[in-house]
Design a protein around this motif. Structure first.
Motif, PDB file in Angstrom:
ATOM      1  N   THR A   1       0.874  -1.163   0.000  1.00 25.02           N
ATOM      2  CA  THR A   1       0.000   0.000   0.000  1.00 25.02           C
ATOM      3  C   THR A   1       0.915   1.218   0.000  1.00 25.02           C
ATOM      4  OG1 THR A   1      -0.123   0.145   2.416  1.00 25.02           O
ATOM      5  CG2 THR A   1      -1.786  -1.207   1.328  1.00 25.02           C
ATOM      6  N   ALA A   2       0.362   2.332  -0.364  1.00 25.82           N
ATOM      7  CA  ALA A   2       1.170   3.544  -0.472  1.00 25.82           C
ATOM      8  C   ALA A   2       1.735   3.961   0.883  1.00 25.82           C
ATOM      9  CB  ALA A   2       0.335   4.673  -1.063  1.00 25.82           C
ATOM     10  N   ILE A   3       0.940   3.827   1.915  1.00 18.97           N
ATOM     11  CA  ILE A   3       1.390   4.241   3.244  1.00 18.97           C
ATOM     12  C   ILE A   3       2.522   3.340   3.735  1.00 18.97           C
ATOM     13  CG2 ILE A   3       0.695   4.451   5.658  1.00 18.97           C
ATOM     14  CD1 ILE A   3      -1.998   5.445   4.648  1.00 18.97           C
ATOM     15  N   GLN A   4       2.410   2.036   3.500  1.00 19.63           N
ATOM     16  CA  GLN A   4       3.472   1.114   3.924  1.00 19.63           C
ATOM     17  C   GLN A   4       4.764   1.380   3.173  1.00 19.63           C
ATOM     18  OE1 GLN A   4       1.814  -2.790   3.441  1.00 19.63           O
ATOM     19  NE2 GLN A   4       1.373  -2.962   5.632  1.00 19.63           N
ATOM     20  N   LEU A   5       4.675   1.687   1.909  1.00 16.86           N
ATOM     21  CA  LEU A   5       5.880   2.001   1.146  1.00 16.86           C
ATOM     22  C   LEU A   5       6.541   3.279   1.643  1.00 16.86           C
ATOM     23  CD1 LEU A   5       4.791   1.097  -2.483  1.00 16.86           C
ATOM     24  CD2 LEU A   5       6.480  -0.070  -1.068  1.00 16.86           C
ATOM     25  N   ILE A   6       5.735   4.288   1.944  1.00 18.17           N
ATOM     26  CA  ILE A   6       6.281   5.559   2.421  1.00 18.17           C
ATOM     27  C   ILE A   6       6.914   5.382   3.802  1.00 18.17           C
ATOM     28  CG2 ILE A   6       5.653   7.883   3.186  1.00 18.17           C
ATOM     29  CD1 ILE A   6       3.557   7.861   0.907  1.00 18.17           C
ATOM     30  N   VAL A   7       6.205   4.719   4.709  1.00 16.09           N
ATOM     31  CA  VAL A   7       6.741   4.499   6.052  1.00 16.09           C
ATOM     32  C   VAL A   7       7.992   3.623   5.987  1.00 16.09           C
ATOM     33  CG1 VAL A   7       6.259   3.432   8.295  1.00 16.09           C
ATOM     34  CG2 VAL A   7       4.547   4.873   7.214  1.00 16.09           C
ATOM     35  N   GLY A   8       7.961   2.598   5.159  1.00 13.29           N
ATOM     36  CA  GLY A   8       9.133   1.746   4.990  1.00 13.29           C
ATOM     37  C   GLY A   8      10.327   2.507   4.442  1.00 13.29           C
ATOM     38  N   ALA A   9      10.092   3.388   3.484  1.00 11.06           N
ATOM     39  CA  ALA A   9      11.176   4.194   2.916  1.00 11.06           C
ATOM     40  C   ALA A   9      11.753   5.156   3.951  1.00 11.06           C
ATOM     41  CB  ALA A   9      10.682   4.957   1.697  1.00 11.06           C
ATOM     42  N   VAL A  10      10.881   5.754   4.760  1.00  5.53           N
ATOM     43  CA  VAL A  10      11.350   6.672   5.804  1.00  5.53           C
ATOM     44  C   VAL A  10      12.178   5.907   6.837  1.00  5.53           C
ATOM     45  CG1 VAL A  10      10.581   8.137   7.721  1.00  5.53           C
ATOM     46  CG2 VAL A  10       9.536   8.375   5.472  1.00  5.53           C
ATOM     47  N   PHE A  11      11.697   4.753   7.272  1.00  5.46           N
ATOM     48  CA  PHE A  11      12.454   3.935   8.220  1.00  5.46           C
ATOM     49  C   PHE A  11      13.790   3.519   7.618  1.00  5.46           C
ATOM     50  CE2 PHE A  11       9.136   4.088  11.063  1.00  5.46           C
ATOM     51  CZ  PHE A  11       9.220   3.184  12.111  1.00  5.46           C
ATOM     52  N   LEU A  12      13.786   3.152   6.361  1.00  9.96           N
ATOM     53  CA  LEU A  12      15.009   2.734   5.694  1.00  9.96           C
ATOM     54  C   LEU A  12      16.027   3.873   5.626  1.00  9.96           C
ATOM     55  CD1 LEU A  12      16.318   0.340   4.224  1.00  9.96           C
ATOM     56  CD2 LEU A  12      15.298   1.187   2.128  1.00  9.96           C
ATOM     57  N   ILE A  13      15.577   5.060   5.274  1.00 11.14           N
ATOM     58  CA  ILE A  13      16.474   6.213   5.173  1.00 11.14           C
ATOM     59  C   ILE A  13      17.044   6.583   6.541  1.00 11.14           C
ATOM     60  CG2 ILE A  13      16.541   8.703   4.702  1.00 11.14           C
ATOM     61  CD1 ILE A  13      14.549   8.101   2.386  1.00 11.14           C
ATOM     62  N   PHE A  14      16.170   6.712   7.544  1.00 19.58           N
ATOM     63  CA  PHE A  14      16.648   7.080   8.875  1.00 19.58           C
ATOM     64  C   PHE A  14      17.477   5.965   9.506  1.00 19.58           C
ATOM     65  CE2 PHE A  14      13.192  10.312   8.885  1.00 19.58           C
ATOM     66  CZ  PHE A  14      14.008  11.417   9.079  1.00 19.58           C
ATOM     67  N   GLY A  15      17.136   4.718   9.225  1.00 21.27           N
ATOM     68  CA  GLY A  15      17.915   3.599   9.741  1.00 21.27           C
ATOM     69  C   GLY A  15      19.315   3.577   9.163  1.00 21.27           C
ATOM     70  N   LEU A  16      19.426   3.774   7.860  1.00 19.02           N
ATOM     71  CA  LEU A  16      20.748   3.817   7.242  1.00 19.02           C
ATOM     72  C   LEU A  16      21.559   5.012   7.738  1.00 19.02           C
ATOM     73  CD1 LEU A  16      19.984   2.749   3.562  1.00 19.02           C
ATOM     74  CD2 LEU A  16      21.264   1.479   5.293  1.00 19.02           C
ATOM     75  N   ALA A  17      20.904   6.152   7.918  1.00 16.63           N
ATOM     76  CA  ALA A  17      21.611   7.332   8.426  1.00 16.63           C
ATOM     77  C   ALA A  17      22.131   7.080   9.843  1.00 16.63           C
ATOM     78  CB  ALA A  17      20.690   8.547   8.402  1.00 16.63           C
ATOM     79  N   ASN A  18      21.299   6.481  10.706  1.00 18.19           N
ATOM     80  CA  ASN A  18      21.739   6.159  12.065  1.00 18.19           C
ATOM     81  C   ASN A  18      22.871   5.146  12.064  1.00 18.19           C
ATOM     82  OD1 ASN A  18      20.455   7.625  14.112  1.00 18.19           O
ATOM     83  ND2 ASN A  18      18.549   6.524  13.754  1.00 18.19           N
ATOM     84  N   ALA A  19      22.777   4.141  11.225  1.00 18.89           N
ATOM     85  CA  ALA A  19      23.812   3.112  11.173  1.00 18.89           C
ATOM     86  C   ALA A  19      25.134   3.687  10.684  1.00 18.89           C
ATOM     87  CB  ALA A  19      23.361   1.960  10.285  1.00 18.89           C
ATOM     88  N   ILE A  20      25.085   4.512   9.666  1.00 21.13           N
ATOM     89  CA  ILE A  20      26.313   5.114   9.141  1.00 21.13           C
ATOM     90  C   ILE A  20      26.936   6.052  10.173  1.00 21.13           C
ATOM     91  CG2 ILE A  20      27.207   6.720   7.402  1.00 21.13           C
ATOM     92  CD1 ILE A  20      25.184   5.422   5.448  1.00 21.13           C
ATOM     93  N   TYR A  21      26.115   6.882  10.799  1.00 20.40           N
ATOM     94  CA  TYR A  21      26.635   7.793  11.814  1.00 20.40           C
ATOM     95  C   TYR A  21      27.204   7.023  13.007  1.00 20.40           C
ATOM     96  CZ  TYR A  21      26.936  11.465  15.290  1.00 20.40           C
ATOM     97  OH  TYR A  21      27.392  12.311  16.249  1.00 20.40           O
ATOM     98  N   GLY A  22      26.513   5.968  13.439  1.00 16.62           N
ATOM     99  CA  GLY A  22      27.001   5.162  14.550  1.00 16.62           C
ATOM    100  C   GLY A  22      28.305   4.462  14.221  1.00 16.62           C
ATOM    101  N   PHE A  23      28.427   3.957  12.990  1.00 17.39           N
ATOM    102  CA  PHE A  23      29.658   3.298  12.578  1.00 17.39           C
ATOM    103  C   PHE A  23      30.823   4.280  12.560  1.00 17.39           C
ATOM    104  CE2 PHE A  23      32.596   2.030   9.172  1.00 17.39           C
ATOM    105  CZ  PHE A  23      33.036   0.825   9.701  1.00 17.39           C
ATOM    106  N   ARG A  24      30.596   5.452  11.997  1.00 15.76           N
ATOM    107  CA  ARG A  24      31.664   6.456  11.936  1.00 15.76           C
ATOM    108  C   ARG A  24      32.070   6.927  13.328  1.00 15.76           C
ATOM    109  NH1 ARG A  24      29.931  10.284   6.841  1.00 15.76           N
ATOM    110  NH2 ARG A  24      30.393   8.734   5.223  1.00 15.76           N
ATOM    111  N   ALA A  25      31.087   7.135  14.203  1.00 17.39           N
ATOM    112  CA  ALA A  25      31.400   7.566  15.567  1.00 17.39           C
ATOM    113  C   ALA A  25      32.153   6.479  16.319  1.00 17.39           C
ATOM    114  CB  ALA A  25      30.111   7.930  16.305  1.00 17.39           C
TER     115      ALA A  25
END
Length: 94
Positions: free
Chosen positions: A61-85
């Protein structure tokens, strides 16, 4: 594949909680910053696994795709920042 991602997300979230509690108990030090960066990495893994599960392995559904994309983007950003730190603080420990 969806069940494996849920298991990974639960395990990473448990690691996040345990690491945050351990970091909370320490005084402000280098070890506390290392634990906080590990916790951020675990939170990123949790959000990424949930985002991939929502976006690609559930009913589309459109909402699941949008929420999934947001989680994916923020999750990758957190993981990259955590790895670098973690890399930065672990180098200072030696």
């Amino acid at each position: 594949m969806g069940r494996i991602l849920i298991i990974i997300a639960i395990a990473a979230f448990m690691f996040y909680v345990i690491t945050r509690v351990r970091a909370f108990r320490l005084q402000d030090s280098l070890e506390k910053r290392i634990l906080e960066s590990r916790a951020r990495l675990a939170l990123g893994a949790t959000m990424t696994a949930l985002g991939v599960n929502l976006a690609f392995f559930s009913f589309y559904t459109a909402i699941q795709l949008i929420v999934g994309a947001v989680f994916l983007i923020f999750g990758l950003a957190n993981a990259i920042y955590g790895f670098r730190a973690h890399k930065h603080y672990a180098a200072q420990l030696d």
